[in-house]
Design an enzyme around this catalytic site. Structure first.
Site, PDB file in Angstrom:
ATOM      1  N   ASP A  33       0.816  -1.222   0.000  1.00 26.95           N
ATOM      2  CA  ASP A  33       0.000   0.000   0.000  1.00 26.95           C
ATOM      3  C   ASP A  33       0.847   1.267   0.000  1.00 26.95           C
ATOM      4  OD1 ASP A  33      -2.385  -1.391   0.044  1.00 26.95           O
ATOM      5  OD2 ASP A  33      -2.628  -1.252   2.217  1.00 26.95           O
ATOM      6  N   ARG A 114       0.201   4.327  17.411  1.00 26.25           N
ATOM      7  CA  ARG A 114      -0.204   5.332  16.422  1.00 26.25           C
ATOM      8  C   ARG A 114       0.026   6.784  16.847  1.00 26.25           C
ATOM      9  NH1 ARG A 114       0.471   1.406  13.645  1.00 26.25           N
ATOM     10  NH2 ARG A 114      -1.017   0.565  12.156  1.00 26.25           N
ATOM     11  N   ASP A 143      -7.104   3.158  13.028  1.00 24.80           N
ATOM     12  CA  ASP A 143      -5.803   3.805  12.908  1.00 24.80           C
ATOM     13  C   ASP A 143      -5.898   5.187  12.266  1.00 24.80           C
ATOM     14  OD1 ASP A 143      -4.478   1.730  14.151  1.00 24.80           O
ATOM     15  OD2 ASP A 143      -4.221   0.599  12.297  1.00 24.80           O
ATOM     16  N   SER A 195      -4.232  -8.997   7.217  1.00 21.80           N
ATOM     17  CA  SER A 195      -3.716  -7.652   7.458  1.00 21.80           C
ATOM     18  C   SER A 195      -3.042  -7.663   8.827  1.00 21.80           C
ATOM     19  CB  SER A 195      -4.874  -6.656   7.418  1.00 21.80           C
ATOM     20  OG  SER A 195      -4.494  -5.477   8.100  1.00 21.80           O
TER      21      SER A 195
HETATM   22  N1  ARG Z   1      -8.058  -3.656  15.852  1.00 26.67           N
HETATM   23  C1  ARG Z   1      -6.812  -3.218  16.435  1.00 26.67           C
HETATM   24  C2  ARG Z   1      -6.880  -1.752  16.737  1.00 26.67           C
HETATM   25  O1  ARG Z   1      -7.735  -1.077  16.275  1.00 26.67           O
HETATM   26  C3  ARG Z   1      -5.623  -3.569  15.560  1.00 26.67           C
HETATM   27  C4  ARG Z   1      -5.474  -2.734  14.343  1.00 26.67           C
HETATM   28  C5  ARG Z   1      -4.341  -3.186  13.486  1.00 26.67           C
HETATM   29  N2  ARG Z   1      -4.051  -2.234  12.452  1.00 26.67           N
HETATM   30  C6  ARG Z   1      -3.812  -2.580  11.193  1.00 26.67           C
HETATM   31  N3  ARG Z   1      -3.573  -1.591  10.359  1.00 26.67           N
HETATM   32  N4  ARG Z   1      -3.797  -3.813  10.780  1.00 26.67           N
HETATM   33  O2  ARG Z   1      -6.062  -1.241  17.448  1.00 26.67           O
END
Ligand code: ARG
Length: 427
Positions: A33, A114, A143, A195
């Site tokens: 990406d 993040r 995110d 992912s």
């Molecule tokens: N669901 C989790 C969260 O919101 C993990 C997110 C993982 N992020 C990703 N871009 N795969 O914190």
């Protein structure tokens, strides 16, 4: 300007005006990406791109390779920042002191990473004269909320672009775009099945067959933690030392936090500890299934909580459980700069001042069980607690008096309700 770029005027004031995007700071992981994005931004906006890659302890990354790849794809500068110590000290440590588990199961590793990544992006954008920050988050996840809320807080002069939300390319189109523009695909063109996001505090897998709630977690998800049924038949114990609520040693050896977490991750991985199958309420409303591998958190969080319980009064323990949950929600939802977080942490630091001592955790085929705990500050007196003992500050003969007073209101209420029920029955 392309048709596929965001419409302007924007919905939010921080969305970048496409006509004034000149130099972009792109949060770059080296994956498909953000590699496609690096090219796409140059092509669609005619803008220069500076990339920033943040090392938060993702296992198995080759940072030089990622930076070189960015340069190959036209980045005018490709920065890599090792933020592991800051991450551990300023983000993971408060999470440990808050016993932070969102929804009862998620230790928040991505959520904690993040805001730090976004803060470093704002700093790098300013240092490199960028007007815009770009990231690779989709429009369906948490995110984007965490990154954009942080950028809008710390860098209000900066615009944001989120190409994945606007370019309307699926995976096949992205692969075609990559082929067309000679973008090398490090992982080959095989779709990575899930992912994945990771850092030193944990690893998440989402998507594909994980979305089938009726199916057990596929074994191939777990690339970090050994499956419990394949873990050694021999258990292993580790003694964790804490000082003021912070883990400081393993089996008597002082370690700084990054090394301590790494060591516990290794141990947990070997013994199948820290696999979590979790249905999560996302900030953006969706319920999503996540499979987490959190070997260090699965050992450290219960150990910290145990010591806290031993040192704090029952009043403190009950009060803090509510604060713990509130802290976890603030961190989860990306409002890292919400002042209530700092307010709560002020209490937590105070409540953790005496949380010092040692906890032993036994690891065995997926379980992490506390076997010993000790603290010079424990509110525990073995002589008083011991069965049959009476005297000093605890007289068993005083108990009936206590019980009568303690149960007084509940007993009166019972009598009143029984009488009213009797009247109703009679009338
Ligand atoms: N669901 C989790 C969260 O919101 C993990 C997110 C993982 N992020 C990703 N871009 N795969 O914190």
């Amino acid at each position: 300007m392309s048709e596929s770029a965001a419409a302007f005027p924007p919905i939010a004031s921080y969305q970048a005006d496409p006509d004034s995007v000149a130099r972009v700071l792109l949060l770059y992981s080296g994956g498909l990406d953000t590699s496609v994005m690096l090219h796409w931004i140059q092509e669609r906006y005619g803008a220069e791109v500076v990339t920033l890659t943040v090392n938060l302890g993702q296992p198995g990354e080759d940072w030089d390779f990622v930076a070189a790849k960015a340069a190959d794809l036209g980045a005018v500068a490709s920065l890599v920042v090792d933020a592991r110590r800051e991450f551990a000290a300023e983000y993971v440590l408060p999470a440990i002191q808050a016993n932070a588990l969102y929804g009862g199961g998620y230790p928040l590793f991505t959520a904690l990473g993040r805001p730090l990544i976004a803060k470093l992006a704002v700093e790098a954008a300013r240092a490199n004269n960028c007007d815009t920050i770009a990231h690779g988050c989709t429009g369906k996840g948490n995110d984007q909320v965490r990154i954009e809320a942080t950028v809008a807080t710390l860098g209000p002069e900066l615009g944001v672009i989120a190409p994945v939300r606007e370019w309307q390319m699926g995976r096949e189109e992205e692969l075609a775009y990559a082929r067309r523009h000679g973008i090398a695909l490090s992982g080959g063109t095989e779709a990575p099945p899930y992912s994945i996001d990771d850092n030193l505090w944990g690893r998440s897998s989402e998507g594909r067959s994980i979305e089938d709630l009726g199916a057990a977690p596929p074994d191939d998800v777990f690339q970090l933690v050994t499956l419990p049924e394949q873990a050694p038949d021999q258990s292993e114990s580790v003694r964790i030392g804490f000082e003021a609520g912070a883990p400081i040693s393993l089996d008597g050896e002082s370690l700084e936090l990054v090394a301590l977490i790494d060591r516990l991750s290794e141990l947990g991985c070997r013994h199948g500890v820290g696999i979590v199958d979790h249905i999560e309420d996302r900030i953006v409303g969706l319920k999503v299934r996540d499979l987490y591998e959190v070997p260090a958190a699965a050992i450290l969080l219960p150990a910290h909580r145990e010591l806290e319980k031993l040192v704090s009064t029952s009043h403190q323990n009950e009060f803090k459980a509510g604060l713990d949950q509130r802290w976890a929600w603030i961190a989860y939802s990306g409002l890292w700069y919400e002042p209530l977080r700092a307010d709560i942490e002020a209490y937590m630091r105070s409540a953790n001042q005496l949380v010092s001592g040692e906890v032993t955790v036994k690891l065995y085929k997926g379980s992490a069980v506390i076997t010993t705990r000790s603290s010079p500050n424990a509110l525990y007196d073995e002589a008083l607690a011991s069965f049959g003992a009476s005297g000093g500050e605890f007289s068993q003969n005083a108990s009936p008096g206590f019980i009568e007073l303690f149960s007084l209101q509940s007993r009166m209420a019972y009598r009143v309700r029984a009488a009213r029920a009797g009247e109703e029955g009679a009338g």
